[in-house]
Design a protein around this motif. Sequence first.
Motif, short mmCIF file in Angstrom:
data_model
loop_
_atom_site.label_atom_id
_atom_site.label_comp_id
_atom_site.label_asym_id
_atom_site.label_seq_id
_atom_site.Cartn_x
_atom_site.Cartn_y
_atom_site.Cartn_z
N GLU B 132 0.99 -1.29 -0.02
CA GLU B 132 -0.28 -0.07 -0.16
C GLU B 132 1.09 1.27 -0.17
O GLU B 132 0.14 2.18 -0.85
CB GLU B 132 -1.29 0.05 1.36
CG GLU B 132 -1.89 -0.71 1.42
CD GLU B 132 -3.13 -0.70 0.03
OE1 GLU B 132 -3.26 0.82 -0.47
OE2 GLU B 132 -3.13 -1.62 -1.16
N LEU B 133 2.00 1.43 0.97
CA LEU B 133 2.28 2.32 1.19
C LEU B 133 3.93 2.44 0.31
O LEU B 133 4.29 3.36 0.08
CB LEU B 133 3.66 2.73 2.56
CG LEU B 133 2.10 2.95 3.35
CD1 LEU B 133 2.51 3.02 4.99
CD2 LEU B 133 1.26 3.89 3.14
N LYS B 134 3.91 1.72 -0.62
CA LYS B 134 5.08 1.77 -1.72
C LYS B 134 6.17 2.13 -0.91
O LYS B 134 6.68 1.95 -0.31
CB LYS B 134 5.26 2.05 -2.77
CG LYS B 134 3.29 1.13 -3.53
CD LYS B 134 3.31 1.51 -4.73
CE LYS B 134 2.17 0.57 -5.37
NZ LYS B 134 0.98 1.09 -4.88
N ASP B 135 7.18 2.98 -1.90
CA ASP B 135 7.89 3.94 -1.08
C ASP B 135 7.32 5.51 -0.61
O ASP B 135 8.14 6.84 -0.85
CB ASP B 135 9.39 4.24 -2.37
CG ASP B 135 8.35 4.60 -3.33
OD1 ASP B 135 7.21 5.12 -3.84
OD2 ASP B 135 9.33 4.79 -4.91
N SER B 136 5.98 6.15 -0.23
CA SER B 136 5.62 6.29 0.44
C SER B 136 7.24 7.11 1.67
O SER B 136 6.99 6.30 2.45
CB SER B 136 4.24 6.64 1.18
OG SER B 136 3.95 6.83 2.32
N ILE B 137 6.88 8.39 2.76
CA ILE B 137 7.21 8.80 3.49
C ILE B 137 7.26 7.50 4.91
O ILE B 137 7.72 8.70 5.71
CB ILE B 137 7.74 10.51 3.41
CG1 ILE B 137 6.03 11.02 3.37
CG2 ILE B 137 8.00 10.82 2.25
CD1 ILE B 137 6.01 12.39 3.61
N VAL B 138 5.26 7.41 4.53
CA VAL B 138 5.28 7.02 5.78
C VAL B 138 6.07 5.75 6.34
O VAL B 138 6.01 4.96 4.81
CB VAL B 138 3.67 6.57 5.89
CG1 VAL B 138 3.28 6.01 7.25
CG2 VAL B 138 3.06 7.83 5.75
N LYS B 139 6.59 5.70 6.78
CA LYS B 139 7.25 4.57 7.47
C LYS B 139 6.35 3.11 8.26
O LYS B 139 5.29 3.47 8.24
CB LYS B 139 8.48 5.12 8.82
CG LYS B 139 9.21 5.41 8.55
CD LYS B 139 10.87 5.45 8.18
CE LYS B 139 11.66 6.66 8.31
NZ LYS B 139 11.72 7.21 6.81
N ILE B 140 6.51 2.02 7.87
CA ILE B 140 5.65 0.57 8.48
C ILE B 140 6.88 0.43 9.78
O ILE B 140 8.25 0.03 9.69
CB ILE B 140 6.18 -0.22 7.67
CG1 ILE B 140 5.21 0.16 6.18
CG2 ILE B 140 5.47 -1.24 8.07
CD1 ILE B 140 5.42 -1.01 4.98
N ALA B 141 6.57 -0.06 10.88
CA ALA B 141 6.62 -0.56 11.96
C ALA B 141 6.30 -1.44 12.07
O ALA B 141 4.99 -1.80 12.18
CB ALA B 141 6.55 0.81 12.83
N SER B 142 7.13 -2.33 12.85
CA SER B 142 5.59 -3.48 12.71
C SER B 142 6.56 -4.25 14.46
O SER B 142 7.77 -4.34 14.79
CB SER B 142 6.58 -4.79 12.08
OG SER B 142 5.86 -6.18 12.33
N VAL B 143 5.06 -4.63 15.01
CA VAL B 143 5.55 -5.20 16.52
C VAL B 143 6.59 -6.50 15.82
O VAL B 143 6.24 -7.51 15.44
CB VAL B 143 4.42 -5.52 17.21
CG1 VAL B 143 3.90 -3.60 17.94
CG2 VAL B 143 3.97 -6.86 16.72
N SER B 144 7.10 -7.05 17.01
CA SER B 144 7.24 -8.52 17.15
C SER B 144 7.79 -8.94 18.43
O SER B 144 7.23 -8.69 19.29
CB SER B 144 8.48 -8.28 15.96
OG SER B 144 10.40 -8.11 16.81
#
Lengths: 489, 336, 294
Positions: B132-144
């Motif tokens: 969805e975000l591709k190379d948007s400036i919005v970052k993706i954070a994942s819990v782990s």
Amino acid sequence: MAKKTTNKSNEKGWEYAPSLESTGHIELKESYDLFIDGKWVKPSSGKYFETINPANEKVLAKVAHANEEDVDRAVKAARKAYDTVWSKMAPSERAKYIFRIARLMQERARELAVIETLDAGKSIRESRDIDVPLACNHFFYYAGWADKLDYAFPTRKVESLGVAGQIIPWNFPLLMAAWKIAPALAAGNTVVLKPAETTPLTALKLAEIIELSGLPAGVVNIVTGFGDTGAAIVAHPDVDKVAFTGSTAVGKHIQRAIAGTDKKVTLELGGKSANIIFEDAPIDQAVEGIVNGIFFNQGHVCCAGSRLFVQESVAELVVRKLKQRMDSLYVGDPLDKNTDIGAINSKEQLEVINKYIKIGIEEGAEMYQPSCEIPSKGYFCKPTLFSNVAQSNLIAQEEIFGPVLTIQTFRTVDEVIQKANNSPFGLAAGVWTDKGSRIFNLTTKLRAGVVWANTYNKFDPASPFGGYKESGFGREGGLHGLRAYVKLK
Amino acid sequence: MGSTIPTVNFDWISFSTECVSLTEFGFFYGMSKPKPSPQFLSIPASPSIDKVGVEERCARFQTRSIKNDAKMQGLKMVLNMIDLTTLEGKDTPGKVRQMCYKAQHLHDSYPGLPTVAAVCVYPSMVGIARKELKDSIVKIASVSTAFPSGQAPMSVKLEDTRFAVSEGADEIDMVISRGKFLAGEHNFVFDEIAAIKEACGKARLKVILETGELSTLDNVRRASDIAIHAGADFIKTSTGKIQPAATMQVTYTMLMAIRDHYDRTGIMIGMKPAGGISTSKLALHNLVMVKEVLGEKWLSNEWFRFGASSLANDVLMQIMKTETGLYQSPEYFSMD
Amino acid sequence: MTRLQVLKTYKLFIGGQFPRTESGRYYALHGKDGIAIANVCLSSRKDARNAVVAARKAFGSWSERSAFNRGQIVYRIAEMLEGRRSQFIEELQLMGLTAANAAKEVDASVDRIVYYAGWCDKYQQILSAVNPVASSHFNFSVAEATGVVGIIAPEESPLLGLVSLLIPAIAGGNTVVVIASEKYPLSAVTLAEVIHSSDVPGGVVNILTGTADELVPPLASHLDVNAMTSSGLSADIARAMQVQAADNVKRVVRYSAMDWSKPSTQGLSMIEDLQEIKTTWHPIENIGGATSSY
């Protein structure tokens, strides 16, 4: 792949916009007369003086200057009210009047806070959150004592003293009026009170509230004026009790003036209180306590923690953190809700403070002041810290009554106890350590009337306040505060 | 029991048993626990915390009055610092896609608003979000690390982390082993964070302390120091699953740990309060706190984040109220 | 042949020792029939100064001693006084009291000391308070000794008057410098001997003989004296004392001349008048209840 742009929204800094408390809702008259026998009367000399806003040097109002004759009228009114009404009234009724005053003050809290800030220069945050609520609470607390005096002093017959002459300072104008008037009334005395010449307005507003409360005429009389007015109260032969808060020099003068009379006296005088930080203290809270201890109310606090003692092992750390914290303090318009340090109360006091800062520099201490801007008009002083201070330096011995802190280091518990007690004053002290047994060692050995352990500059109507040694005698607040206004048979 | 206490680095405060649990040094007393690494032993003792003093300090931040331009600027900063979050068992690709759109288009009827900082999702949803975000400036954070409990073997936690990174996560939000921490096995906690940090590769690591389970501010401070020294890029209060979450007192305590580390080393660490910050007012008070404790350098989403789901809309409502002078209704703002 | 009586030299009591006045001066004391009974030291300013130094030195350990232990020591004074009952009666008679009055005076003094011995570990509980402040703090007030106290013994009631001012002061943890009655100094000096033999540490009680005119000013103006108490002092001396006391904000306690044999002249307020109230604050975590948390 498309180039990612930065995702930031604070390219410029973030400064708080001014947030001024409104002065629209307050009522100030152009001139104020004396409140004697339930009426507003002109001073017999016809003289008035101006009270100004120390933050901008503008005149707020003209205030009557009471002379000996006016004081005599006030004492006579108080005597008459004592003899005919107040001492005869059922204590439970007395209580209800005091409760009523407390409630009326609460209703007008905002107005009182704004006037206090205008007249005294203290920040609106403090007058709103500390001075005014504490003043109201003080009346509320003592109201309930009026009909319970027999429980306060079991097995002893409690009698009121008569007419109390009360002289209060300019650092907490309304709060000090409350500290004086509330216990006096609860114990069944009548009052002649003189507020300080630079800060008479909230006491006069209190007089309006008292008038509104329907308190019998003459039970509380407010006379404004200078030192001569105060001297007339002290000297009046029909005053049974003198209560004074102010400088040690004037306190001694009063003690001499009443020599040979049967007047009772309580004195709440100056201080040079030690604030002691041990290496195991909760350091960040201690730094906050240091800031509260010395910069609260521009340092115009008799119990200010003006002598800081830091254990050598953490001295560097504490000083660094203290400087960081000082950098985040806002000095400026007292009406701005974001102001931490307001205006110095008067030109004279600013001169005193500046004199000591000069002495400190001459004595070779290292000075630090944050780079904050201060207003060009009005009386302001940056928060100031002196390190490399010796116990023998004047700035570490004399009360400065301003936002000026001296720092000394120490190595051992015994050393710091000796240094802390090595002062003619004995009002308050602070101790910061995680070790319970050490707290009790220090709180026992420090010769001071109030000891704050892991906190500083806390006040409460239920908590007795007052000094050892040259910081005065007698207590105000709590059960012990009643003792100053009764005789026990 | 011997009274010898091992010398830790007396860097800036004397050793205090209040701050470092003795059980950390259980090996001294013949117990068979893994020997703490020299890196762990080099963590300075944590200062003790007086909770009432912290409460008073936090009350002071809340008396700051943020008005006019300062308020508008602050609100936009808040929006830009949000990690828009969905962490539910019932999360689906549809839900995540909607959130990713909202992250980039907070309220298109009012132009000029920033995006949020990141979206925060479970590892299984990272791939969807990346698409969805591709190379948007919005970052993706994942819990782990077996979020939220962290109760899984080390190998699973490492795999969890590597998977999220390989799916395109820019940031990893790990949880610490609170049970081990409370049992005094602070070196275990340290080693685990260090291992996850390694598994993160280029992704930035946020370490969730789950302060609601740590019970005291002294523990919060110690856990912060451990996390910072083990390699955290950010420290984060909570999973959002446990109350209380990001109280100002907890955040303040963690900010002081960051401050002390910065003063000692010059290294900046980020902070992320998460859970419980749902109003603009509280968010602004948090910014006041960051400004006054850490300084304006930290006032960007590179160093400060809010973990929240409902905060964004409250901020939007405040912005629109400030713009139009009208009090707003939630019905005028998209929920997802 | 009758045996020649051994006469007693009446000396001062300073720091647990019995020195003569450094001034070498004395005044002659005469009985009611005009016969000289003793030469009494006429203490000087320097004696007063030495006494204050001794009292200050003793203050720390005396005020920090356990209250129970202070009670035991004060009770011991009563025991020793009782043991010397006849000596005191004789001395009082020498100074002009009737046998009956002398006996009453001694007995009442013993009883008064016992009374205050019992107060030593109790007044704190009555004068202290736990104060319900509105913030998250534990706040309590305790009574602590004022410090070094100058006592001007009543001119009349030579033993009981002195005991009535002295004992509550030391029961409350103060150390004292006493100016004995000029007219009736003998029992004061003999009381010093009793105190000396009663486990009272040196310096806690110091007794000077001489004139109030000469000795009040150095005490009242001394910056290391924290309080002055007196009873039935002349208006002039009282006034001068109060003026001098202001130099270091001394507490000045003046009791009017009274009949000390009345039970109403003893009581808690005699201790309370020489106490300071110290209030201590400390934060309390989680004041909202055990389940509240951050």
